[in-house]
Design an enzyme around this catalytic site. Structure first.
Site, short mmCIF file in Angstrom:
data_model
loop_
_atom_site.label_atom_id
_atom_site.label_comp_id
_atom_site.label_asym_id
_atom_site.label_seq_id
_atom_site.Cartn_x
_atom_site.Cartn_y
_atom_site.Cartn_z
N GLY A 241 0.83 -1.19 0.00
CA GLY A 241 0.00 0.00 0.00
C GLY A 241 0.86 1.24 0.00
CD GLN B 9 3.29 5.74 3.16
OE1 GLN B 9 2.34 5.24 2.55
NE2 GLN B 9 4.24 5.02 3.69
CB CYS C 104 5.41 1.85 7.88
SG CYS C 104 4.93 3.46 7.21
CG LEU C 105 6.62 1.03 1.71
CD1 LEU C 105 6.00 1.36 0.36
CD2 LEU C 105 7.73 0.00 1.54
CG HIS D 20 -0.51 1.02 7.41
ND1 HIS D 20 0.40 0.52 8.33
CD2 HIS D 20 0.21 1.85 6.60
CE1 HIS D 20 1.60 1.03 8.08
NE2 HIS D 20 1.52 1.84 7.02
CD GLU D 21 -1.19 2.40 2.89
OE1 GLU D 21 -0.71 3.54 2.89
OE2 GLU D 21 -0.50 1.37 3.09
CG HIS E 222 0.46 6.55 5.95
ND1 HIS E 222 1.55 6.98 6.65
CD2 HIS E 222 0.71 5.25 5.63
CE1 HIS E 222 2.44 6.00 6.76
NE2 HIS E 222 1.94 4.93 6.16
O1 K1U Z 1 1.85 2.34 3.82
C1 K1U Z 1 2.93 1.78 3.80
O2 K1U Z 1 3.88 2.22 4.39
C2 K1U Z 1 3.05 0.48 3.04
C3 K1U Z 1 3.04 -0.71 3.98
C4 K1U Z 1 1.61 -1.18 4.13
C5 K1U Z 1 1.32 -2.19 5.18
C6 K1U Z 1 2.11 -3.31 5.42
C7 K1U Z 1 1.77 -4.23 6.39
C8 K1U Z 1 0.62 -4.07 7.11
C9 K1U Z 1 -0.15 -2.96 6.91
C10 K1U Z 1 0.19 -2.03 5.94
C11 K1U Z 1 3.90 -1.79 3.35
O3 K1U Z 1 3.59 -2.33 2.36
S1 K1U Z 1 5.39 -2.13 4.12
C12 K1U Z 1 5.93 -3.63 3.33
C13 K1U Z 1 5.34 -4.75 4.06
O4 K1U Z 1 5.33 -4.67 5.27
C14 K1U Z 1 4.75 -5.93 3.44
C15 K1U Z 1 5.04 -6.26 2.14
C16 K1U Z 1 4.46 -7.40 1.60
C17 K1U Z 1 3.61 -8.20 2.33
C18 K1U Z 1 3.33 -7.88 3.65
C19 K1U Z 1 3.90 -6.75 4.20
ZN ZN Z 2 2.92 3.13 6.17
#
Ligand code: K1U
Ligand code: ZN
Length: 164
Positions: free
Chosen positions: A45, A50, A90-91, A132-133, A136
């Site tokens: 996401g 962000q 979270c990225l 989560h989004e 943000h």
């Molecule tokens: O919003 C963001 O920072 C993106 C974030 C979203 C997110 C991840 C996990 C739970 C809730 C929301 C990410 O994508 S971070 C990368 C990551 O954690 C992930 C990637 C692939 C599969 C599962 C998690």
């Molecule tokens: Zn995030």
């Protein structure tokens, strides 16, 4: 095409995004760039906040094959039920993961890429990612849910990382 992602503790991550009044070409271009960035960074996401754009736009794709993109403008959660714990990342807070409790089932409304009103239900990881989004867009990070002791540990961890 690749957008720069703001990193914690950048204060711009705390800005509350404003409503989009018209889904025009500029918003569609932003959505395309956000998808490109999210896939390139291997996220599931991304919120406009962000990438330092303070408008209410999110993109998500939690599918295994990365072929079920969802873009939402002005998203709103209208119903929420159940509880689920998921190890979130979270990225904007690289290499930190923590288990967070959120609603397991939500109903969401928003505008799609064409400005059409859509409403759908989400459960499990999709529901978690959407919440989560949306956080943000309100300037909230998943670390804000941590207990004071866990937040302190995280601050220490990040401090030592930035020193190197
Ligand atoms: O919003 C963001 O920072 C993106 C974030 C979203 C997110 C991840 C996990 C739970 C809730 C929301 C990410 O994508 S971070 C990368 C990551 O954690 C992930 C990637 C692939 C599969 C599962 C998690
Ligand atoms: Zn995030």
């Amino acid at each position: 095409m690749l957008l720069t992602i703001l990193r914690f503790p950048d204060e711009r991550l705390r800005i509350k995004a404003s409503l989009v009044d018209c889904v025009d070409e500029a918003i569609r271009l932003l959505i395309d760039k956000m998808f490109f960035t999210m896939y390139a960074e291997e996220g599931i996401g991304l919120a406009a906040t962000q990438v330092n754009v303070h408008r209410r736009v999110i993109v998500v794709d939690v599918s295994e094959n990365r072929d079920q993109p969802i873009a939402l403008v002005n998203p709103v959660i209208t119903e929420a039920s159940g509880v689920v714990s998921y190890e979130e990342g979270c990225l904007s807070v690289p290499d930190i993961r923590s288990s967070i409790r959120r609603s397991n089932q939500i109903t969401l409304s928003g505008l799609d890429k064409d400005g059409k009103l859509i409403t759908f239900e989400a459960t499990g990881l999709l529901a978690v990612c959407l919440q989560h989004e949306l956080d943000h867009l309100d300037g909230k990070l998943f670390t804000d849910y941590l207990s004071p002791i866990k937040r302190l540990r995280l601050r220490e961890e990040l401090k030592s990382r930035y020193k190197q």
